[in-house]
Design an enzyme around this catalytic site. Structure first.
Site, short mmCIF file in Angstrom:
data_model
loop_
_atom_site.label_atom_id
_atom_site.label_comp_id
_atom_site.label_asym_id
_atom_site.label_seq_id
_atom_site.Cartn_x
_atom_site.Cartn_y
_atom_site.Cartn_z
N ASP A 31 20.35 -38.75 -5.09
CA ASP A 31 20.25 -37.89 -6.19
C ASP A 31 21.64 -36.75 -6.22
OD1 ASP A 31 18.13 -39.30 -7.32
OD2 ASP A 31 16.68 -37.75 -6.43
N ARG A 66 11.48 -23.45 -6.23
CA ARG A 66 12.44 -23.23 -5.24
C ARG A 66 12.72 -21.72 -4.85
NH1 ARG A 66 16.88 -27.20 -7.70
NH2 ARG A 66 15.78 -29.35 -7.06
N ARG A 79 17.90 -22.55 -10.21
CA ARG A 79 18.85 -22.02 -11.34
C ARG A 79 17.96 -21.92 -12.63
NH1 ARG A 79 20.75 -26.54 -8.65
NH2 ARG A 79 20.27 -27.82 -10.56
N GLY A 99 11.93 -38.19 -0.95
CA GLY A 99 11.48 -39.50 -1.57
C GLY A 99 10.28 -40.19 -1.23
N THR A 111 5.55 -40.26 2.20
CA THR A 111 4.65 -41.03 2.94
C THR A 111 4.40 -40.60 4.22
OG1 THR A 111 5.33 -42.92 1.53
CG2 THR A 111 4.07 -43.56 3.62
N ALA A 128 8.00 -35.99 -9.04
CA ALA A 128 8.01 -36.13 -10.41
C ALA A 128 8.02 -37.86 -10.54
CB ALA A 128 9.30 -35.80 -10.80
N GLU A 144 0.79 -1.03 0.03
CA GLU A 144 0.05 -0.09 -0.18
C GLU A 144 0.63 1.14 0.13
OE1 GLU A 144 -2.37 -3.02 2.40
OE2 GLU A 144 -0.05 -2.48 2.07
#
Length: 390
Positions: free
Chosen positions: A226, A210, A233, A315, A320, A180, A78
């Site tokens: 991974d 991200r 990026r 993962g 879960t 994914a 504002e």
């Protein structure tokens, strides 16, 4: 043959006159609030723990100025818009995606600036749920004679500020679980290979997510398998998110990219009295029944650190556990047009006997990213469909 004079059709005075749509009709309150929403999104990922608010100033049906909240310590939306409008703000309307504040924090209250500028009307998208100042902004303005209109594009404004709302009312971050997977729900082949499940467009969207998050969380298994950097990026990131990795039963290798890359702050969440790699901070958590960090305690501590938006890229085990604990506010499921058959499923709960007990998503949206699909929604608690009589 004599020319026949053309007669103009008679129009009954009682018949309604059809008029072309005017600019004024096209610029309903929703039109200007949509502009404020678009302006707010320009600051996503830069204002936490403050909400990313957008504001628009309109006079005589014309847009005068726009503004969005600056990084912490800077002016609110504002104020930015009022400064841009200058003298034109007098007698104008102000649109704000969130109810203007009426208290002193890092900056003075916006309500006083609105009154001093001579704003005539204020249109509010979502009310401020801060338990310490509920409805104080709107109340202050109304008492001073300013007309306040609530609920303009309320659903969209509430969704924009969902992370702030959860943090201010519970002290915990808004949790988005990103997955994914292939069409048959696999996040990795039977060998453990997972590069790459989705294509470049989907991966770039993850980098954008991200950039908008305050922190990114992964489990020990994902960190090992991974070896991600978890930085934003290939996007215009104003700042990098805090990287949080859950420690496992065995110490994580110090050679991990998370530990070696110093472009972002890294936090090791652990229940063990271990020393962290150089440059890595440690967050000690309560130990859960499985020997790992208790998720509720982890989220509480992250909230205390000012994390309002948490992106989880874990993962199967972490996904879960969060789903089972009801700790997921939004699911972002990237689906690749692939089938693995055998492989690692992203969710592994116990056997579900009835369809009414399935995990369901609400407010579902689907987007095509290259050849992949992005499906987003809010998980409904297990068994909720049966309780609602669906």
């Amino acid at each position: 043959m004599p020319a026949v004079a053309k007669r103009r059709p008679r129009v009954s005075e009682s018949a309604p006159r059809l008029r072309p749509p005017t600019a004024q009709l096209a610029r309903a309150p929703e039109h200007f609030m949509a502009l404020a929403l678009a302006e707010a999104r320009k600051g996503l990922g830069t204002t936490s723990p403050n909400p990313c608010v957008g504001a628009a100033i309109v006079k005589n049906g014309e847009l005068v100025a726009l503004g969005h909240t600056a990084p912490v310590g800077g002016p609110h939306a504002e104020i930015v818009a009022l400064r841009a409008a200058g003298a034109k703000a007098k007698g104008a309307d102000l649109y704000s995606t969130l109810e203007p504040c009426n208290h002193f924090g890092r900056t003075p209250p916006c309500t006083e600036a609105i009154l001093n500028a001579g704003i005539a009307r204020v249109f509010v998208g979502a009310r401020d749920p801060n338990p310490h100042v509920p409805g104080a902004g709107a109340s202050r303005l109304r008492k001073a004679g300013v007309e306040v209109v609530d609920g303009v594009l309320e659903k969209a404004c509430t969704a924009l500020h969902a992370a702030f709302f959860k943090h201010i009312t519970t002290g915990r971050p808004f949790v988005t679980l990103k997955i994914a997977a292939t069409l048959d729900g696999r996040i990795a082949a039977s060998s453990g290979d997972s590069k790459w499940v989705t294509g470049p467009a989907a991966r770039q969207r993850v980098h954008a997510m991200r950039a908008e998050a305050d922190a990114v969380l992964v489990g020990a298994g994902t960190a090992r398998a991974d070896n991600p950097r978890l930085t934003a990026r290939d996007v215009n990131a104003v700042r990098q998110p805090l990287r949080v990795v859950l420690d496992g039963h065995e110490p994580l290798p110090r050679s991990l990219a998370l530990f070696r890359d110093r472009s972002a702050r890294t936090l090791l969440a652990t229940t063990q009295p271990r020393s962290a790699p150089k440059g890595v901070e440690t967050l000690h958590c309560k130990q859960g029944r499985d020997g790992r960090a208790e998720l509720d305690d982890l989220l509480r501590q992250l909230g205390e650190l000012g994390v309002t938006q948490l992106l989880v890229e874990g993962g199967q085990k972490l996904a879960t556990a969060l789903i089972a604990a009801g700790q997921v506010d939004a699911l972002a499921l990237f689906l690749a047009p692939k089938l693995l058959g055998n492989g690692l499923a992203w969710l592994q709960t116990g056997p579900t006997q009835k369809m009414a007990d399935a995990l369901q998503l609400e407010d579902v949206q689907v987007e095509l990213l290259g050849e992949d699909l992005l499906l987003t929604g809010s998980p409904r608690p297990l068994g909720a469909a049966r309780r609602r009589g669906a």
